[in-house]
Design an enzyme around this catalytic site. Structure first.
Site, mmCIF file in Angstrom:
data_model
loop_
_atom_site.group_PDB
_atom_site.id
_atom_site.type_symbol
_atom_site.label_atom_id
_atom_site.label_comp_id
_atom_site.label_asym_id
_atom_site.label_seq_id
_atom_site.Cartn_x
_atom_site.Cartn_y
_atom_site.Cartn_z
ATOM 1 N N GLU A 57 10.600 -10.830 13.049
ATOM 2 C CA GLU A 57 10.614 -9.660 12.172
ATOM 3 C C GLU A 57 10.207 -10.036 10.750
ATOM 4 O OE1 GLU A 57 13.543 -6.469 10.076
ATOM 5 O OE2 GLU A 57 14.222 -7.225 12.023
ATOM 6 N N CYS B 240 19.598 -1.986 9.628
ATOM 7 C CA CYS B 240 19.561 -0.771 10.440
ATOM 8 C C CYS B 240 20.949 -0.291 10.837
ATOM 9 C CB CYS B 240 18.663 -0.978 11.660
ATOM 10 S SG CYS B 240 19.478 -1.775 13.052
ATOM 11 N N CYS C 123 20.441 -0.782 21.299
ATOM 12 C CA CYS C 123 20.219 0.210 20.254
ATOM 13 C C CYS C 123 18.985 1.029 20.643
ATOM 14 C CB CYS C 123 19.995 -0.475 18.902
ATOM 15 S SG CYS C 123 18.498 -1.507 18.887
ATOM 16 N N HIS D 139 14.892 -9.823 22.187
ATOM 17 C CA HIS D 139 15.452 -11.159 22.369
ATOM 18 C C HIS D 139 16.576 -11.151 23.414
ATOM 19 C CE1 HIS D 139 13.771 -12.845 18.348
ATOM 20 N NE2 HIS D 139 12.940 -12.996 19.358
#
Length: 316
Positions: free
Chosen positions: A131, A200, A17, A46
């Site tokens: 996160e 997202c 992304c 990751h």
């Protein structure tokens, strides 16, 4: 020997992304600008393949800031960090670059805005995920409460039920999160949500592609890392959407061929931090064993691009 026929469905979008692309670029540009070593707090994204490749170029991955020397640049991962981390770096007069995905930063700004308005926060996320740790660390202890499931909503203890807001981790299952949000609204009718969904665009798009692909497939593989939240969600979404066998693999060597005996259709997708080279490796492994027909399952077009921080665009 004749190869058995196989229809290979490829999900689109899949893989990298814009936030991951930007984070990797930040490390590469930092190495170009300042030379090796450049320190990175936590895995930049990751994916072991990506991390190993950057390590080979001179990036040093650490878990905490106290493992970094004062005189070398440090980069914060795409997942975001608690406020205390850049504050400590500034105190130590370190050069630091924040590679936090702009869509995660948006959630941080949201959380701060709600806190400034006197609201206590509830975060929907996975405990211990970087996160979640980073977002909860934007506000003082106790100001952000974590819920992971619908059951957690029933037991969460808040300061004032009429003064609440919620945010979510950006890489969750859209469907699971909708159930938790509904439970929050049922228990706390006045709770304030985000103007726009926190999950997202890339997470949503990859899950939609899997939902479209899964019913066509005897089996499905998600290329991604075992500690990648969005990759694990793709496996769950695939299984829920009707694919009998959905598995996560880091690369082609992880494929369990015995489990795939007798299949005639196969779905392949990848988490947002999996590079295309690993996806191609998996496709080639199937082409070696099967007479494959490749079909794309396209549910969205992505053309998002995020700028790298100004410090990297300026000459050394």
């Amino acid at each position: 020997m004749t190869k058995p026929p196989l229809t290979l469905y490829l999900a689109a979008p899949r893989g990298f992304c814009a936030g991951v692309d930007r984070a990797i670029k930040i490390v590469e540009m930092a190495l170009e600008k300042w030379g090796a070593p450049v320190y990175v707090r936590h895995e930049i994204v990751h994916n072991k393949f990506v991390v190993d490749a950057l390590r080979d170029k001179g990036a040093v991955f650490v878990e905490e800031l106290d493992e970094c020397p004062d005189d070398r640049p440090v980069i914060f991962s795409a997942h975001g960090v608690p406020k205390a981390v850049p504050a400590t770096a500034a105190q130590r007069e370190m050069v630091y670059v924040d590679a936090t995905c702009p869509l995660v930063s948006k959630v941080h700004i949201e959380a701060q805005r709600h806190a400034d308005n006197g609201l206590q926060m509830i975060m929907i996320g996975h405990k211990g995920h970087p996160e979640t740790v980073g977002t909860m660390g934007q506000l003082p202890e106790g100001e952000v409460l974590l819920v992971e499931t619908v059951a957690d909503v029933a037991t969460v203890e808040v300061r004032d039920p009429s003064r609440l807001a919620f945010v979510t981790q950006t890489t969750l299952s859209v469907d699971d999160t909708a159930d938790i949000v509904a439970a929050l609204h049922a228990r706390f009718p006045g709770i304030v949500g985000p103007h726009k969904e926190d999950i997202c665009y890339a997470t949503t798009n990859r899950q939609e592609a899997v939902k479209a692909m899964a019913p066509k497939c005897d089996a499905m593989l998600v290329v991604g890392a075992p500690n990648s939240s969005n990759s694990k969600r793709l496996v769950e979404v695939g299984a829920r959407a009707g694919c009998n066998y959905a598995q996560l693999v880091q690369r082609a060597t992880d494929i369990d061929w015995r489990a795939l005996e007798g299949i005639t259709s196969m779905g392949i997708t990848a988490g947002a931090s999996a590079p295309e080279v690993l996806i191609a490796e998996v496709i080639d492994a199937f082409k070696d064993r099967y007479d494959t027909t490749v079909e794309m399952v396209v549910t969205a077009e992505e053309n998002v691009e995020f700028k790298v921080p100004r410090v990297l665009r300026e000459p050394a």
